[in-house]
Write a protein that holds these residues in place. Structure first.
Motif, mmCIF file in Angstrom:
data_model
loop_
_atom_site.group_PDB
_atom_site.id
_atom_site.type_symbol
_atom_site.label_atom_id
_atom_site.label_comp_id
_atom_site.label_asym_id
_atom_site.label_seq_id
_atom_site.Cartn_x
_atom_site.Cartn_y
_atom_site.Cartn_z
ATOM 1 N N PRO A 1 0.814 -1.224 0.000
ATOM 2 C CA PRO A 1 0.000 0.000 0.000
ATOM 3 C C PRO A 1 0.843 1.269 0.000
ATOM 4 O O PRO A 1 1.879 1.352 0.653
ATOM 5 C CB PRO A 1 -0.800 -0.123 1.305
ATOM 6 C CG PRO A 1 0.075 -0.942 2.195
ATOM 7 C CD PRO A 1 0.748 -1.932 1.284
ATOM 8 N N ASN A 2 0.358 2.266 -0.740
ATOM 9 C CA ASN A 2 1.032 3.557 -0.835
ATOM 10 C C ASN A 2 -0.024 4.652 -0.739
ATOM 11 O O ASN A 2 -1.002 4.645 -1.488
ATOM 12 C CB ASN A 2 1.783 3.659 -2.166
ATOM 13 C CG ASN A 2 2.373 5.036 -2.397
ATOM 14 O OD1 ASN A 2 3.158 5.525 -1.593
ATOM 15 N ND2 ASN A 2 1.994 5.661 -3.500
ATOM 16 N N ILE B 1 -5.322 5.477 -1.730
ATOM 17 C CA ILE B 1 -4.256 4.489 -1.592
ATOM 18 C C ILE B 1 -4.145 3.752 -2.918
ATOM 19 O O ILE B 1 -5.159 3.355 -3.501
ATOM 20 C CB ILE B 1 -4.566 3.481 -0.472
ATOM 21 C CG1 ILE B 1 -4.698 4.204 0.875
ATOM 22 C CG2 ILE B 1 -3.492 2.399 -0.392
ATOM 23 C CD1 ILE B 1 -5.375 3.371 1.941
ATOM 24 N N ASP B 2 -2.924 3.580 -3.409
ATOM 25 C CA ASP B 2 -2.747 2.682 -4.541
ATOM 26 C C ASP B 2 -1.838 1.533 -4.120
ATOM 27 O O ASP B 2 -1.190 1.577 -3.071
ATOM 28 C CB ASP B 2 -2.230 3.403 -5.792
ATOM 29 C CG ASP B 2 -0.795 3.877 -5.704
ATOM 30 O OD1 ASP B 2 -0.129 3.612 -4.678
ATOM 31 O OD2 ASP B 2 -0.320 4.524 -6.649
ATOM 32 N N ILE C 1 -9.875 4.852 2.504
ATOM 33 C CA ILE C 1 -10.362 4.501 3.835
ATOM 34 C C ILE C 1 -11.619 5.298 4.124
ATOM 35 O O ILE C 1 -11.625 6.530 4.018
ATOM 36 C CB ILE C 1 -9.291 4.793 4.908
ATOM 37 C CG1 ILE C 1 -8.070 3.880 4.693
ATOM 38 C CG2 ILE C 1 -9.862 4.583 6.307
ATOM 39 C CD1 ILE C 1 -6.900 4.211 5.574
ATOM 40 N N LYS C 2 -12.671 4.590 4.485
ATOM 41 C CA LYS C 2 -13.939 5.214 4.860
ATOM 42 C C LYS C 2 -14.254 4.776 6.287
ATOM 43 O O LYS C 2 -14.602 3.618 6.514
ATOM 44 C CB LYS C 2 -15.050 4.819 3.893
ATOM 45 C CG LYS C 2 -14.813 5.328 2.465
ATOM 46 C CD LYS C 2 -15.946 4.944 1.537
ATOM 47 C CE LYS C 2 -15.711 5.460 0.125
ATOM 48 N NZ LYS C 2 -15.708 6.929 0.043
ATOM 49 N N LYS C 3 -14.048 5.707 7.219
ATOM 50 C CA LYS C 3 -14.179 5.434 8.649
ATOM 51 C C LYS C 3 -13.199 4.345 9.065
ATOM 52 O O LYS C 3 -12.021 4.610 9.169
ATOM 53 C CB LYS C 3 -15.623 5.093 9.000
ATOM 54 C CG LYS C 3 -16.580 6.254 8.777
ATOM 55 C CD LYS C 3 -17.995 5.917 9.218
ATOM 56 C CE LYS C 3 -18.922 7.100 9.008
ATOM 57 N NZ LYS C 3 -20.324 6.790 9.413
ATOM 58 N N PHE D 1 -12.212 0.649 -5.254
ATOM 59 C CA PHE D 1 -12.932 1.266 -6.368
ATOM 60 C C PHE D 1 -13.152 0.307 -7.539
ATOM 61 O O PHE D 1 -13.939 0.599 -8.439
ATOM 62 C CB PHE D 1 -12.203 2.523 -6.844
ATOM 63 C CG PHE D 1 -12.349 3.682 -5.898
ATOM 64 C CD1 PHE D 1 -13.445 4.530 -5.975
ATOM 65 C CD2 PHE D 1 -11.397 3.909 -4.912
ATOM 66 C CE1 PHE D 1 -13.593 5.594 -5.094
ATOM 67 C CE2 PHE D 1 -11.538 4.967 -4.024
ATOM 68 C CZ PHE D 1 -12.639 5.807 -4.120
ATOM 69 N N GLY D 2 -12.453 -0.821 -7.531
ATOM 70 C CA GLY D 2 -12.721 -1.850 -8.513
ATOM 71 C C GLY D 2 -11.992 -1.706 -9.836
ATOM 72 O O GLY D 2 -12.254 -2.460 -10.782
ATOM 73 N N TYR D 3 -11.080 -0.753 -9.942
ATOM 74 C CA TYR D 3 -10.311 -0.567 -11.173
ATOM 75 C C TYR D 3 -8.969 -1.293 -11.053
ATOM 76 O O TYR D 3 -8.329 -1.253 -9.996
ATOM 77 C CB TYR D 3 -10.047 0.911 -11.444
ATOM 78 C CG TYR D 3 -11.288 1.758 -11.570
ATOM 79 C CD1 TYR D 3 -12.115 1.651 -12.690
ATOM 80 C CD2 TYR D 3 -11.643 2.675 -10.579
ATOM 81 C CE1 TYR D 3 -13.258 2.431 -12.809
ATOM 82 C CE2 TYR D 3 -12.774 3.461 -10.695
ATOM 83 C CZ TYR D 3 -13.580 3.332 -11.814
ATOM 84 O OH TYR D 3 -14.707 4.101 -11.935
#
Length: 204
Positions: free
Chosen positions: A136-137, A145-146, A161-163, A169-171
């Motif tokens: 993770p970056n 994060i990518d 990050i959500k909460k 994102f699925g890409y």
């Protein structure tokens, strides 16, 4: 006295059978979190490597010195192949969060557990599913994060990050040659996909 918090109900006694510690690493965090008197302990019970989600070989303990004595604030039972740790901001609040190494696969892609640090309340929040992200970056400019994954064909994905949870994102962007033998312009595809993420309804 402060009651220690646990992650998702995980405690050392429940997840790791009582056994002798084979290695213990103590990290005084004064240089990272000034005037907070934090300490991390990584207590390893086995160096046997497992890749099963429910297997644990290490107890992670986060403590604070209060009136001259360390009091446990948080503990989690985890699987860590190396016992490595890092301090990096992953949610854009300019506070360094805590990463504990999880696994390293056959191509040396590393995963980590992530604990967000709340200095005001002396609290850690474990981010669910973060250890599914390889290498993770954090992209501070976009609060994204990518991941740069080494594989038979290298690939990258985007997350946020959500909460207390990671959103994918699925890409997927592949590097190298495509199925027709044509070389992919990775940088161009990366920029195009990043733009899609920034326009995605789930991006914040």
């Amino acid at each position: 006295m402060i009651s220690p918090k646990t992650a998702s109900g995980a405690t050392a006694k429940q997840d790791i059978p009582e056994q002798d510690t084979i290695s213990e690493k103590e990290i005084i965090c004064d240089s990272v979190y000034q005037n907070k008197n934090y300490k991390i302990v990584l207590r390893h019970f086995s160096w046997e490597k497992s890749y099963e989600e429910n297997d644990k070989n290490t107890v992670f303990i986060f403590s604070k010195k209060i009136h001259g004595k360390y009091q446990e604030l948080f503990r989690d039972s985890i699987e860590s192949h190396t016992g490595d740790y890092e301090f990096r901001d992953f949610n854009g609040d300019n506070i360094k969060d805590i990463l504990i190494q999880n696994i390293s696969d056959v191509r040396s892609n590393w995963t980590y557990y992530l604990y967000l640090v709340d200095l005001k309340n002396d609290r850690l929040t474990k981010v669910k599913n973060f250890n599914q992200i390889k290498n993770p970056n954090y992209l501070s400019k976009y609060n994204l994060i990518d991941s740069q994954v080494i594989s038979g064909r290298n690939w990258t994905s985007f997350y946020q990050i959500k909460k207390d949870t990671v959103f994918d994102f699925g890409y997927v962007i592949y590097d190298g040659e495509d199925e027709n033998g044509k070389t992919v312009d990775f940088n161009k595809e990366y920029d195009k996909t990043l733009l899609k993420v920034l326009k995605n309804k789930n991006y914040k």
